[in-house]
Design a protein around this motif. Structure first.
Motif, PDB file in Angstrom:
ATOM      1  N   LYS A  42      10.539  50.680  -2.751  1.00 35.36           N
ATOM      2  CA  LYS A  42       9.400  51.602  -2.697  1.00 35.36           C
ATOM      3  C   LYS A  42       8.143  50.764  -2.803  1.00 35.36           C
ATOM      4  O   LYS A  42       8.023  49.943  -3.698  1.00 35.36           O
ATOM      5  CB  LYS A  42       9.491  52.582  -3.870  1.00 35.36           C
ATOM      6  CG  LYS A  42       8.259  53.402  -4.128  1.00 35.36           C
ATOM      7  CD  LYS A  42       8.297  54.654  -3.293  1.00 35.36           C
ATOM      8  CE  LYS A  42       7.171  55.598  -3.643  1.00 35.36           C
ATOM      9  NZ  LYS A  42       5.879  55.146  -3.251  1.00 35.36           N
ATOM     10  N   LYS A  43       7.239  50.979  -1.895  1.00 41.84           N
ATOM     11  CA  LYS A  43       5.990  50.213  -1.959  1.00 41.84           C
ATOM     12  C   LYS A  43       5.183  50.702  -3.145  1.00 41.84           C
ATOM     13  O   LYS A  43       4.992  51.897  -3.335  1.00 41.84           O
ATOM     14  CB  LYS A  43       5.203  50.389  -0.676  1.00 41.84           C
ATOM     15  CG  LYS A  43       5.873  49.727   0.497  1.00 41.84           C
ATOM     16  CD  LYS A  43       4.951  49.717   1.678  1.00 41.84           C
ATOM     17  CE  LYS A  43       5.664  49.129   2.855  1.00 41.84           C
ATOM     18  NZ  LYS A  43       5.053  47.959   3.368  1.00 41.84           N
ATOM     19  N   ALA A  45       1.956  50.213  -3.706  1.00 41.04           N
ATOM     20  CA  ALA A  45       0.562  50.558  -3.407  1.00 41.04           C
ATOM     21  C   ALA A  45       0.482  51.823  -2.568  1.00 41.04           C
ATOM     22  O   ALA A  45      -0.353  51.951  -1.684  1.00 41.04           O
ATOM     23  CB  ALA A  45      -0.111  49.397  -2.686  1.00 41.04           C
ATOM     24  N   GLY A  46       1.358  52.790  -2.830  1.00 43.38           N
ATOM     25  CA  GLY A  46       1.392  54.010  -2.024  1.00 43.38           C
ATOM     26  C   GLY A  46       0.178  54.886  -2.183  1.00 43.38           C
ATOM     27  O   GLY A  46      -0.198  55.614  -1.277  1.00 43.38           O
ATOM     28  N   SER A  47      -0.467  54.814  -3.334  1.00 39.37           N
ATOM     29  CA  SER A  47      -1.611  55.701  -3.559  1.00 39.37           C
ATOM     30  C   SER A  47      -2.784  55.330  -2.666  1.00 39.37           C
ATOM     31  O   SER A  47      -3.579  56.183  -2.292  1.00 39.37           O
ATOM     32  CB  SER A  47      -2.030  55.653  -5.026  1.00 39.37           C
ATOM     33  OG  SER A  47      -2.408  54.346  -5.358  1.00 39.37           O
ATOM     34  N   THR A  48      -2.919  54.075  -2.310  1.00 36.40           N
ATOM     35  CA  THR A  48      -4.018  53.694  -1.424  1.00 36.40           C
ATOM     36  C   THR A  48      -3.691  54.006   0.028  1.00 36.40           C
ATOM     37  O   THR A  48      -4.584  54.103   0.848  1.00 36.40           O
ATOM     38  CB  THR A  48      -4.326  52.196  -1.556  1.00 36.40           C
ATOM     39  OG1 THR A  48      -3.168  51.463  -1.202  1.00 36.40           O
ATOM     40  CG2 THR A  48      -4.760  51.854  -2.958  1.00 36.40           C
ATOM     41  N   LYS A  49      -2.413  54.173   0.348  1.00 31.96           N
ATOM     42  CA  LYS A  49      -2.023  54.481   1.719  1.00 31.96           C
ATOM     43  C   LYS A  49      -2.188  55.967   2.018  1.00 31.96           C
ATOM     44  O   LYS A  49      -2.244  56.358   3.171  1.00 31.96           O
ATOM     45  CB  LYS A  49      -0.554  54.099   1.954  1.00 31.96           C
ATOM     46  CG  LYS A  49      -0.225  52.682   1.620  1.00 31.96           C
ATOM     47  CD  LYS A  49      -0.641  51.755   2.719  1.00 31.96           C
ATOM     48  CE  LYS A  49      -0.160  50.355   2.407  1.00 31.96           C
ATOM     49  NZ  LYS A  49      -0.770  49.377   3.263  1.00 31.96           N
ATOM     50  N   ASN A  50      -2.224  56.800   1.010  1.00 37.30           N
ATOM     51  CA  ASN A  50      -2.309  58.244   1.206  1.00 37.30           C
ATOM     52  C   ASN A  50      -3.755  58.709   1.086  1.00 37.30           C
ATOM     53  O   ASN A  50      -4.665  57.918   0.951  1.00 37.30           O
ATOM     54  CB  ASN A  50      -1.450  58.963   0.160  1.00 37.30           C
ATOM     55  CG  ASN A  50      -0.009  58.572   0.263  1.00 37.30           C
ATOM     56  OD1 ASN A  50       0.469  58.245   1.335  1.00 37.30           O
ATOM     57  ND2 ASN A  50       0.696  58.581  -0.853  1.00 37.30           N
ATOM     58  N   ARG A  52      -5.579  60.859   3.271  1.00 39.58           N
ATOM     59  CA  ARG A  52      -6.404  61.054   4.453  1.00 39.58           C
ATOM     60  C   ARG A  52      -6.157  62.414   5.081  1.00 39.58           C
ATOM     61  O   ARG A  52      -6.276  62.572   6.284  1.00 39.58           O
ATOM     62  CB  ARG A  52      -6.109  59.951   5.474  1.00 39.58           C
ATOM     63  CG  ARG A  52      -6.757  58.639   5.142  1.00 39.58           C
ATOM     64  CD  ARG A  52      -6.508  57.626   6.215  1.00 39.58           C
ATOM     65  NE  ARG A  52      -5.100  57.395   6.479  1.00 39.58           N
ATOM     66  CZ  ARG A  52      -4.320  56.586   5.782  1.00 39.58           C
ATOM     67  NH1 ARG A  52      -4.802  55.933   4.751  1.00 39.58           N
ATOM     68  NH2 ARG A  52      -3.066  56.424   6.104  1.00 39.58           N
TER      69      ARG A  52
END
Length: 145
Positions: A42-43, A45-50, A52
């Motif tokens: 699981k990555k 840094a998922g919170s920065t990818k979401n 939008r």
């Protein structure tokens, strides 16, 4: 009863070679099997990818057939021309249909083409100009008026 009779003596070579083998991720060297496994990750840094997600556009019919409208009231917000403007109705640059006169909304559907029209039936005292009411007026008729 001796332990040798209960438990069968197992060879080290047997233990190593009986490892379940998966797809092409195995490597054999000298009779030993080495199984490589890749675990699901699981990555972090998922919170920065979401984050939008766009705001809702609130499209659709705002005033239904028979409802009273005033000039400037939005009747339909749409993408493209699902509904076309009719009598006393205007259309904005984003295809929003709005009322030009005070009256009641009327929806109409052409039986041949299937095109949907929206009209505003004005309150008493307003009449549609004869050129627009007939639809078959010629240029000569327009000069007479």
């Amino acid at each position: 009863m001796a332990f040798s009779s209960v438990f069968r003596r197992v060879n080290i070579k047997e233990l190593i070679s009986n490892v379940p083998v998966y797809t092409s991720s195995t490597e054999t060297s000298g009779g030993m099997s080495l199984v490589l496994r890749r675990w699901a990750t699981k990555k972090t840094a998922g919170s920065t990818k979401n984050g939008r997600d766009s705001n809702p556009k609130y499209l659709g019919v705002k005033k239904f057939g028979g409802e009273k409208v005033e000039p400037g009231n939005i009747i339909v917000r749409q993408r493209g021309t699902r509904f076309h403007p009719g009598n006393y109705v205007g259309m904005g640059k984003d295809h929003t249909i709005f009322s030009l006169k005070e009256g009641h909304v009327r929806f109409e559907r052409n039986k041949l083409t299937g095109r949907k029209w929206i009209h505003v039936e004005p309150v008493a005292g307003h009449t549609l100009h004869p050129v627009y009411a007939d639809g078959s007026a010629t240029a000569a008729d327009m000069e007479l008026l």
